[in-house]
Structures are given as structure tokens and as C-alpha cells.
Scaffold this active site. Structure first.
Site, PDB file in Angstrom:
ATOM      1  CD  GLN A   1      30.267  74.359  66.694  1.00  0.00           C
ATOM      2  OE1 GLN A   1      30.586  75.127  67.594  1.00  0.00           O
ATOM      3  NE2 GLN A   1      29.028  74.294  66.242  1.00  0.00           N
TER       4      GLN A   1
ATOM      5  CG  PHE B   1      28.478  74.091  73.830  1.00  0.00           C
ATOM      6  CD1 PHE B   1      27.443  73.176  73.950  1.00  0.00           C
ATOM      7  CD2 PHE B   1      29.659  73.846  74.510  1.00  0.00           C
ATOM      8  CE1 PHE B   1      27.583  72.030  74.729  1.00  0.00           C
ATOM      9  CE2 PHE B   1      29.817  72.710  75.288  1.00  0.00           C
ATOM     10  CZ  PHE B   1      28.768  71.806  75.397  1.00  0.00           C
TER      11      PHE B   1
ATOM     12  CD  GLU C   1      27.659  78.211  62.866  1.00  0.00           C
ATOM     13  OE1 GLU C   1      27.009  78.065  63.919  1.00  0.00           O
ATOM     14  OE2 GLU C   1      27.138  78.587  61.799  1.00  0.00           O
TER      15      GLU C   1
ATOM     16  NE  ARG D   1      18.463  79.395  63.903  1.00  0.00           N
ATOM     17  CZ  ARG D   1      17.665  78.397  63.502  1.00  0.00           C
ATOM     18  NH1 ARG D   1      16.539  78.149  64.124  1.00  0.00           N
ATOM     19  NH2 ARG D   1      18.004  77.648  62.475  1.00  0.00           N
TER      20      ARG D   1
ATOM     21  NE  ARG E   1      22.657  72.641  73.430  1.00  0.00           N
ATOM     22  CZ  ARG E   1      23.028  71.665  74.251  1.00  0.00           C
ATOM     23  NH1 ARG E   1      23.813  71.905  75.262  1.00  0.00           N
ATOM     24  NH2 ARG E   1      22.621  70.436  74.051  1.00  0.00           N
TER      25      ARG E   1
ATOM     26  CG  PHE F   1      22.511  80.703  65.284  1.00  0.00           C
ATOM     27  CD1 PHE F   1      23.883  80.532  65.305  1.00  0.00           C
ATOM     28  CD2 PHE F   1      21.955  81.370  64.189  1.00  0.00           C
ATOM     29  CE1 PHE F   1      24.681  81.001  64.259  1.00  0.00           C
ATOM     30  CE2 PHE F   1      22.749  81.839  63.146  1.00  0.00           C
ATOM     31  CZ  PHE F   1      24.115  81.647  63.173  1.00  0.00           C
TER      32      PHE F   1
ATOM     33  CB  THR G   1      17.863  81.132  58.888  1.00  0.00           C
ATOM     34  OG1 THR G   1      19.164  81.654  59.184  1.00  0.00           O
ATOM     35  CG2 THR G   1      17.194  80.704  60.188  1.00  0.00           C
TER      36      THR G   1
ATOM     37  CB  ALA H   1      21.411  74.955  62.150  1.00  0.00           C
TER      38      ALA H   1
ATOM     39  CD  GLU I   1      20.965  75.244  67.669  1.00  0.00           C
ATOM     40  OE1 GLU I   1      20.446  74.720  66.676  1.00  0.00           O
ATOM     41  OE2 GLU I   1      21.414  76.395  67.666  1.00  0.00           O
TER      42      GLU I   1
HETATM   43  N1  MTE Z   1      26.228  68.865  72.820  1.00  0.00           N
HETATM   44  C1  MTE Z   1      27.496  68.692  73.250  1.00  0.00           C
HETATM   45  N2  MTE Z   1      27.756  67.699  74.103  1.00  0.00           N
HETATM   46  N3  MTE Z   1      28.503  69.529  72.844  1.00  0.00           N
HETATM   47  C2  MTE Z   1      28.258  70.583  71.990  1.00  0.00           C
HETATM   48  O1  MTE Z   1      29.174  71.320  71.643  1.00  0.00           O
HETATM   49  N4  MTE Z   1      26.572  71.815  70.679  1.00  0.00           N
HETATM   50  C3  MTE Z   1      25.167  72.137  70.551  1.00  0.00           C
HETATM   51  C4  MTE Z   1      24.321  70.874  70.458  1.00  0.00           C
HETATM   52  N5  MTE Z   1      24.663  69.979  71.515  1.00  0.00           N
HETATM   53  C5  MTE Z   1      26.921  70.786  71.530  1.00  0.00           C
HETATM   54  C6  MTE Z   1      25.931  69.863  71.961  1.00  0.00           C
HETATM   55  C7  MTE Z   1      24.873  72.967  69.389  1.00  0.00           C
HETATM   56  S1  MTE Z   1      25.107  74.638  69.503  1.00  0.00           S
HETATM   57  C8  MTE Z   1      24.379  72.440  68.235  1.00  0.00           C
HETATM   58  S2  MTE Z   1      23.972  73.423  66.932  1.00  0.00           S
HETATM   59  C9  MTE Z   1      24.174  71.006  68.062  1.00  0.00           C
HETATM   60  O2  MTE Z   1      24.591  70.269  69.209  1.00  0.00           O
HETATM   61  C10 MTE Z   1      24.936  70.542  66.833  1.00  0.00           C
HETATM   62  O3  MTE Z   1      24.933  69.182  66.659  1.00  0.00           O
HETATM   63  P1  MTE Z   1      23.728  68.407  65.917  1.00  0.00           P
HETATM   64  O4  MTE Z   1      23.418  69.180  64.690  1.00  0.00           O
HETATM   65  O5  MTE Z   1      24.300  67.088  65.667  1.00  0.00           O
HETATM   66  O6  MTE Z   1      22.585  68.413  66.880  1.00  0.00           O
HETATM   67  N1  HPA Z   2      21.960  78.205  62.822  1.00  0.00           N
HETATM   68  C1  HPA Z   2      23.222  77.951  63.176  1.00  0.00           C
HETATM   69  N2  HPA Z   2      24.253  78.348  62.506  1.00  0.00           N
HETATM   70  C2  HPA Z   2      24.029  79.063  61.406  1.00  0.00           C
HETATM   71  C3  HPA Z   2      22.739  79.368  60.980  1.00  0.00           C
HETATM   72  C4  HPA Z   2      21.650  78.901  61.729  1.00  0.00           C
HETATM   73  O1  HPA Z   2      20.480  79.134  61.402  1.00  0.00           O
HETATM   74  N3  HPA Z   2      22.837  80.090  59.865  1.00  0.00           N
HETATM   75  C5  HPA Z   2      24.154  80.231  59.645  1.00  0.00           C
HETATM   76  N4  HPA Z   2      24.877  79.604  60.561  1.00  0.00           N
HETATM   77 MO1  MOS Z   3      24.889  75.623  67.202  1.00  0.00          MO
HETATM   78  S1  MOS Z   3      24.749  77.536  67.968  1.00  0.00           S
HETATM   79  O1  MOS Z   3      24.014  76.095  65.746  1.00  0.00           O
HETATM   80  O2  MOS Z   3      26.524  75.598  66.755  1.00  0.00           O
END
Ligand code: MTE
Ligand code: HPA
Ligand code: MOS
Length: 759
Positions: free
Chosen positions: A191, A222, A226, A304, A336, A338, A433, A502, A706
Site C-alpha cells: 500500500q 486492509f 501499509e 486514532r 481497516r 486504524f 492524523t 486512511a 474504512e
Molecule cells: N477494500 C478492498 N477491496 N481491499 C482492501 O484492501 N482496504 C481498506 C479499504 N477498503 C481495502 C478495501 C482500507 S484499510 C483502506 S484505508 C481503504 O480501503 C483505502 O483505500 P481508499 O483510501 O481508496 O478508500
Molecule cells: N490512518 C491510516 N494510516 C495511517 C494514519 C492514519 O490516520 N496515520 C499514519 N498512517
Molecule cells: Mo487502512 S487501515 O488506513 O490501510
């Protein structure tokens, strides 16, 4: 609008790490990882492994050219164990061989002499011994001490929450290829391409410009990729550096489960004070976070947790404290939400505790305390709240009173099957954050055939971010989405990226793309002015492939315009930067305005418990959710459904078990149960929140990645209601997940107590 990847996914044509065509001479890697959770490493014996067929090299800490360190926040995580091992699964040596089988065979023939040291797996025990990762974190609003004195009712208790295995379908992995002048290209299932680049640079001592990281897509992250994708990329990179050959490592499922960290488990103490009208006037909470053996992302996860410790409620006096406790488990990490979901579970437990003692429905206390516009969160930001609107609109649509009445009637007629229902309001802050992370870039090219290529810092991991970014470009240029391609995430095209996390990827990278497209569009309009005999660029618009002058279609089409611009040597490319405005946070005062906005919603979760067997089904999740103005409702529904099911899994059936020696017992899909199609709620029904308010999200479309996971917390409390309907003598401990075994024990708590007493 369909997900742009849907066709290649169903045809099996999407390219994940393991699908990348390999280069002649590729070596395969396999780690030898620590069999004990804590000890002094006296020696590693690799002799037998070295003599195995196909083995080319075995690497340990002493071979590294760069630093033996991969800790991103704190330098407390060696890539290879050197003097001590800190968890079972910690990499100790890396075998490189001609085939995957040979690498795995040889890795099993390595042994180590480790003198055992004390093993701690419990965060409270780590806290008692002062094993903290970082100094404690505090939030303070008002004065809880005084407020408890004036409270009519005060309740205190404890809540425990287990972790969660990410179980992305694609396991962790990397593939590194040597490039000219001593550099390398790193394919990674990450990620955070920049985090990988930085980490590879550190362990190889190569400057970052020698390292190109490329990410096609992820089969899920998920949060688990990261930070935790770094190690595998670093291991392959070291292999490539020392052998000058490409190196690939794609983990097997059990390796991945054993060696990687998970959602942080927590144990918490709470104390809640209410006035005579059930207004919460004081809340005190202490979180003991199980960080595992090194910092990884646990400190910001803990932050968080504090940010979300009052969920969607306004509490005027809050004292929240968080301890990040070092234990001998694999470093726990982002997942997801966090840390937010953990904070929310604890205040929901406190509210349910109060409701049970006061003999009122929890929903009455929840409803009375929803945060309103202008109310302050414990970190100082004032709410632009949709808590009440989402609650009211959910009630209007789904009628809580009717649901509650029907369930009451059902329960009065059925002895061994009980139903339960719970309401779960959510409020989740959008933005990293850590303010500086809220920036992104986008590179847009228009080619002379009129097609558009976009690269951003966002990583596609199933959440549909590429579709949303393509929509941004196709909307600004008014082109069919097929004319836009979003390319791999690559550190040469886009530098210094924030991880895709995030829930902010579409917002940040979408905004950057919007800026880049608008800049090019303006140039095109200026080129068009004389061609259509307009006065100035403001008179020009481009719609559906044609140039319009003062709203009237002309004969000048997109392709001709683009080529005319090219002939005039006008730049058809743009690299744009976006940084979220208006956000800040200062930890020295623990206050500020950390979030661009919040996402709200209210769900109703209904379950049925089989009181003879302890098993349950989730009958429905109905909710009013704050999408803002969704730019892609089908992608967003995918996020809602997936998030809910993942949240239900965490709260009900997924049970991570480490034994006292720090060994992961739930180390395969046979011993770690995740939701299958039968555990999905029979009905998931959503209504979008109706609001006229603007928000700063891309195209007004609020982040959705999330927040829905947190609706799943309602399943825990709904099961609890059903259990109480059967066993009226027993108040179950707040201890998630509520597995069928725990449900059964609570249904028959008196019998269990008698059995334990030997009766
Ligand atoms: N959806 C799918 N299908 N696969 C993933 O790994 N990760 C989740 C969410 N939805 C995830 C998912 C998490 S932890 C985050 S932070 C967000 O997607 C990140 O993507 P976005 O910022 O585009 O929403
Ligand atoms: N969310 C997800 N990932 C992060 C954050 C947060 O607030 N801060 C640092 N990494
Ligand atoms: Mo999502 S836990 O911020 O990768």
C-alpha cells in the site's frame, strides 16, 4: 459506473505480484524465522542448508551492506534478528535458491541456538513491567474529576478486544530486478510504494533514486500492507544486491499468518458518568494496546483510538489515556479503521453497561448523546455533525420501535431461539492524523490519439480507487471512461507518496488528478479560442468530445483540438500536487483540527441465536450512511458490504490465539474462521443520508473505505441482547469476539460455573 477492473478480474487477467512475467535467472527466496518468541541468539547454523541442491546464497544480518533496520516510526525493528529474537516468526536468515521448492527445503534445514528470555504476550503485563513503545498519549477535555462528582450515575468496567488477521487474498510478496548503474526495480504488493523505496534504500545503502518501486494492484491490503510489505521487499532487495540476480518471494499463507502482525488487540478500563437525564457528562478510559515486538504503526493506531474514543457522541468531560505495550508477538499494525474501531467498541461497552444497570435500552442513552454541530471532540475539532440526521433518517426508513417490538414478541414466543438487535452509530475522521501525510500527486498525459494516461500515488487494492480516479479525468475532459487508463503506482512517475490508507486515497489522488486535468483543459481551451472564433477561454467548454462556444456545439472535436495543441507545442502533460487544506494537529497540546471531515452513519443490526448450540446468524444490517454525494454508488456499496462483513467477522468468529510461548495457534484457515457466504447478513440495506451540505471530499463524494467496518460492532451487541433474553441472570463480559463457544458459555453461565466448581 462499473469498476474499471471488473472485466480483467473475472477473466483472470489482472496482474498481481505473482503474475509478473519472470526474468531469466530469477532466484527464489525463503525466510528462516525464529521458532521462539524471545531469546538471546547465540548462533545460527546454515551449513546443512548451504549444501542443499540449488542453494545459491544464505543471507544473515552480518551480510547486509546497509542498515539492519526497517522500523519506520522507531528504529526498533531489525530486518534480521541479530543479538536477540523478539517474536516467533522473526526473520533470521534468507535462503536464495534456483527454485521455490529448493529454497523452502533448505530453509527448513537451518537451526539456531537461542537462550530463552521471558515471554510476554499480554499488554497489561507488559505495562506493569513498563515495556512501553512510546510515552503514554493523553486526551483531555473539560474536567472529569469534577464531572464524576456531579454525576448521578457512575459505572466502571473493563473491555477486551482481540486482534484480526488481514487475510488479504494475495499474500505478502516482492520481486526485485537489478537495473543499470547498480540500481534495482522493486515490484511489491504494498500500500506504500514510497515506504518500500525508503526501506530498501536503508537496508541496501542505495540512494532512493536508484530504486524504482512499481505496484500494479493488490489482492487486498486492509492496512496489512501499509508498513508490513516493507520487510519482504527489503529481503528480496538485499538478495538482488548480493547476487546481482532477480529475486522473488511470495509468501505461503501459513508463513504470512505466522510472520506478519495483525490488528492490535486492546484491553481497556472505562468509567462513565451520567446525569439524571442519561446525558453522559464524564468519560474516563485507559487503553492498553498490544503493540507486539516493535513500533510498526502501533503509535499512530493508538492515537486514532484516542481520536475515536467517544465515537459519535458528545461528552463534555473526557480523559483518555493510551499505552502502547511491547509484547513478544509479531508487530501489530494498521487494519481497516486504524484503531478507531477499538476505541468505539469500548465506549459502546460503557454505554451498554450503563443501560443494563439503569434498565433502559442502550439506544436511549446513545440517542441522547449524539454529537451536534459545533460540539467539540476531545481533540478540539468542532463537529459538522450528521449523527442525529443519520439516526433520524435510519429510524424513519427502518422504524426501530417496530423492529424492537417484533423481536420482543418473537422472544416471548420462542424458548430456545432468541433474537437481538443493536444500534450502532459511527463517526470516523477522514485524513491521516499526521497532517504532513495528507498530500498527493498525479501525472496526466494526453496522447496524440486523444487517449489519456493517469498515474497517481494511489494503490488499487480492490477498493476501486482506480475507477474513481479514471472518473475524475473522464469527467473533467468529458470523455468516455475507456479513453482514460490509470497506470501502475510507480515511484519514478510519482514520488514521495503517502500510503494508500486512511480511506483518503481517492480524495487525495483524485483531487491531484482533478488539478492536473483542469490545468491541461485550460490550455486546450486557449488553443480552441481562435479556432472557433470565440472571445476568450471562458466561452469555451468541452463536452462529449466536442468543443462548445457559449454553450453551442462547434465542429471542432477533441482529437483535432489535441493535435492542434501538439502542433502549437502546447504541453499536453501535467504533474499536479494536492495538499488538504485547513487541517492541523499539535500533540504538545493534544488539540487541533486533524480531519478534513467526518463520515457518519447509523446502523441497526439484528441477529438470531440458537440457544441450544450457541451459534448465530446475522439477519440484517440496515443503515443510513453518509456517502456525501457518492461518485460511484456501486463501488461504494462494495465497500459497505465488504466492510460490514469484515467488521462482523472481527466481532464474532475471527479468533486469534497465541499460546503462552507466543506461538500462533490460529495459524491457518482451518483454525482461523473468517466469514463465508453463510455468515453474511441475509439482508444488507442502506439508504444514503440526505443532506444538502457541501464537504471537501473529491466531487463531494465522502471517503468510504474504512467507516462501514464499524457497523459490524453492532453485531456484538445484538448477540449480547439475544443471549440476555435467554439467560436473564447473566451479564456477559465485554470481551470480543463473541465466538459461538463464548456465546454458549454465557447462555449457560450458571451451568458452566457449577461445572467449573465440580458440581
Ligand atoms: N477494500 C478492498 N477491496 N481491499 C482492501 O484492501 N482496504 C481498506 C479499504 N477498503 C481495502 C478495501 C482500507 S484499510 C483502506 S484505508 C481503504 O480501503 C483505502 O483505500 P481508499 O483510501 O481508496 O478508500
Ligand atoms: N490512518 C491510516 N494510516 C495511517 C494514519 C492514519 O490516520 N496515520 C499514519 N498512517
Ligand atoms: Mo487502512 S487501515 O488506513 O490501510
Amino acid at each position: 459506473m462499473k469498476n474499471v477492473d471488473s472485466k480483467s478480474h473475472v477473466r483472470g487477467e489482472s496482474i498481481y505480484l505473482d503474475d509478473i512475467a519472470l526474468i531469466e535467472g530469477t532466484l527464489y527466496a525463503c525466510v528462516y524465522d525464529s521458532p521462539v518468541a524471545h531469546g538471546k541468539l547465540n548462533s545460527i547454523d546454515t551449513k546443512e542448508a548451504e549444501n542443499c541442491a540449488g542453494v545459491v546464497k544464505i543471507i544473515t544480518a552480518k551480510d547486509l551492506i546497509g542498515e539492519n533496520q526497517i522500523g519506520g516510526i522507531l528504529p526498533d525493528e531489525p530486518l534480521f534478528a541479530d543479538d536477540e529474537v523478539h517474536f516467533q516468526g522473526m526473520p533470521m536468515a534468507l535462503v536464495l535458491a534456483e527454485t521455490e521448492e529448493q529454497a523452502r527445503y533448505a530453509a527448513k534445514r537451518i537451526t539456531a541456538e537461542i537462550a530463552p528470555l521471558e515471554i510476554i504476550t499480554n499488554p497489561r503485563e507488559a505495562f506493569a513491567k513498563n515495556h512501553l513503545i512510546v510515552p503514554p498519549k493523553h486526551f483531555k477535555l473539560g474536567n472529569t474529576e469534577n464531572a464524576f462528582k456531579t454525576s448521578e450515575y457512575v459505572f466502571a468496567g473493563r473491555a477486551d478486544l482481540n486482534g484480526q488477521e488481514h487475510l488479504y487474498i494475495e499474500t505478502q510478496g516482492a520481486y526485485t530486478v537489478p537495473t543499470e548503474q547498480g540500481g534495482m526495480k522493486v515490484y511489491s504488493s504494498t500500500q506504500g510504494p514510497t515506504a518500500v523505496q525508503r526501506c530498501v534504500s536503508r537496508v541496501t545503502a542505495l540512494p532512493m533514486h536508484q530504486i524504482e518501486v512499481d505496484v500494479t494492484r493488490l489482492g487486498g491490503g486492509f492496512g496489512g500492507k501499509e508498513d508490513q510489505a516493507n520487510a519482504w521487499a527489503a529481503l528480496c532487495a538485499v538478495g538482488t544486491q548480493l547476487t546481482k540476480r532477480p529475486v522473488k518471494y511470495a509468501l505461503h499463507r501459513m508463513e504470512d499468518m505466522r510472520m506478519t502482525g495483525k490488528r492490535n488487540p486492546y484491553s481497556a478500563n472505562y468509567k462513565i458518568g451520567l446525569d439524571k437525564n442519561f446525558k453522559i457528562i464524564a468519560y474516563e478510559v485507559v487503553f492498553y494496546q498490544n503493540a507486539g515486538a516493535s513500533a510498526d504503526l502501533s503509535p499512530p493506531v493508538l492515537e486514532r483510538t484516542l481520536f475515536h474514543c467517544t465515537n459519535a457522541y458528545f461528552v463534555p468531560n473526557v480523559t483518555a489515556t493510551g499505552y502502547s505495550c511491547r509484547t513478544n508477538l509479531p508487530p501489530n499494525t494498521a487494519f481497516r479503521g486504524f484503531g478507531g474501531p477499538q476505541g468505539m467498541f469500548v465506549i459502546e461497552s460503557a454505554i451498554v453497561h450503563a443501560a443494563e444497570k439503569l434498565h433502559v435500552p442502550a439506544s436511549e442513552i446513545q440517542r441522547k448523546n449524539l454529537i451536534n454541530d459545533g460540539d467539540e471532540f476531545p481533540y478540539g475539532q468542532k463537529a459538522m455533525s450528521e449523527a442525529v440526521t443519520s439516526w433520524t433518517q435510519a429510524d424513519e426508513k427502518f422504524d426501530f420501535a417496530r423492529i424492537q417490538k417484533e423481536i420482543g414478541e418473537f422472544n416471548s414466543k420462542n424458548k430456545f431461539i432468541k433474537k437481538g438487535v443493536a444500534l450502532m452509530p459511527i463517526c470516523f475522521g477522514i485524513s491521516f492524523t499526521k497532517t504532513p501525510m495528507n498530500q498527493a500527486r498525479s501525472l496526466v498525459h494526453i496522447y496524440t490519439d486523444g487517449s489519456v494516461a493517469v498515474s497517481t500515488g494511489a494503490v488499487e487494492m480492490g477498493q476501486g480507487v482506480n475507477t474513481k480516479i479514471a472518473q475524475v479525468a473522464s469527467t473533467i475532459f468529458s470523455l468516455p471512461i475507456e479513453r482514460v487508463k490509470v497506470h501502475t503506482t510507480n515511484t519514478l512517475r510519482i514520488a514521495n507518496t503517502a500510503p494508500t490508507a486512511a480511506s483518503a486515497a481517492a480524495d487525495l489522488n483524485g483531487h491531484a488528478t482533478q488539478i492536473a486535468c483542469k490545468t491541461i483543459l485550460q490550455r486546450l481551451k486557449e488553443v480552441a479560442v481562435p479556432l472557433v472564433e470565440a472571445q476568450n477561454a471562458e466561452d469555451i467548454s468541452i463536452e462529449n468530445g466536442f468543443v462548445f462556444r457559449n454553450g453551442e456545439r462547434t465542429d471542432l472535436d477533441w482529437l483535432v483540438l489535441v493535435n492542434e495543441a501538439f502542433m502549437q507545442r502546447v504541453n499536453l502533460s501535467e504533474h499536479a500536487h494536492y495538499a488538504t487544506t485547513g487541517i492541523n494537529f499539535d500533540w504538545s497540546t493534544a488539540s487541533g483540527h486533524p480531519f478534513a471531515y467526518h463520515v457518519y452513519g447509523t446502523s441497526i443490526v439484528g441477529v438470531t441465536v440458537d440457544c441450544l448450540r450457541g451459534i448465530y446468524t446475522v439477519d440484517f444490517v440496515k443503515a443510513c450512511h453518509d456517502f456525501g454525494n457518492s461518485m460511484n454508488i456501486s463501488v461504494d456499496y462494495g465497500q459497505i458490504e465488504g466492510g460490514i462483513v469484515q467488521g462482523i467477522g472481527w466481532m464474532t468468529m475471527e479468533e486469534i490465539v497465541y499460546d503462552e510461548s507466543g506461538r500462533l495457534r490460529s495459524n491457518a484457515l482451518s483454525s482461523y474462521k473468517i466469514p463465508d457466504i453463510y455468515s453474511v447478513p441475509k439482508t444488507i440495506e442502506f439508504v444514503p443520508l440526505k443532506t444538502k451540505r457541501e464537504n471537501p471530499a473529491i466531487f463531494n463524494s465522502k471517503a468510504v473505505g474504512e467507516p462501514p467496518l464499524m457497523y459490524g460492532i453492532g453485531a456484538y451487541f445484538a448477540i449480547r441482547e439475544a443471549v440476555k433474553a435467554f439467560n436473564t441472570e447473566n451479564l456477559p463480559a465485554f470481551d470480543a469476539p463473541f465466538t459461538p463457544e463464548k456465546v454458549l458459555m454465557n447462555l449457560y453461565s450458571e451451568t458452566v460455573k457449577e461445572m467449573k466448581a465440580g458440581k
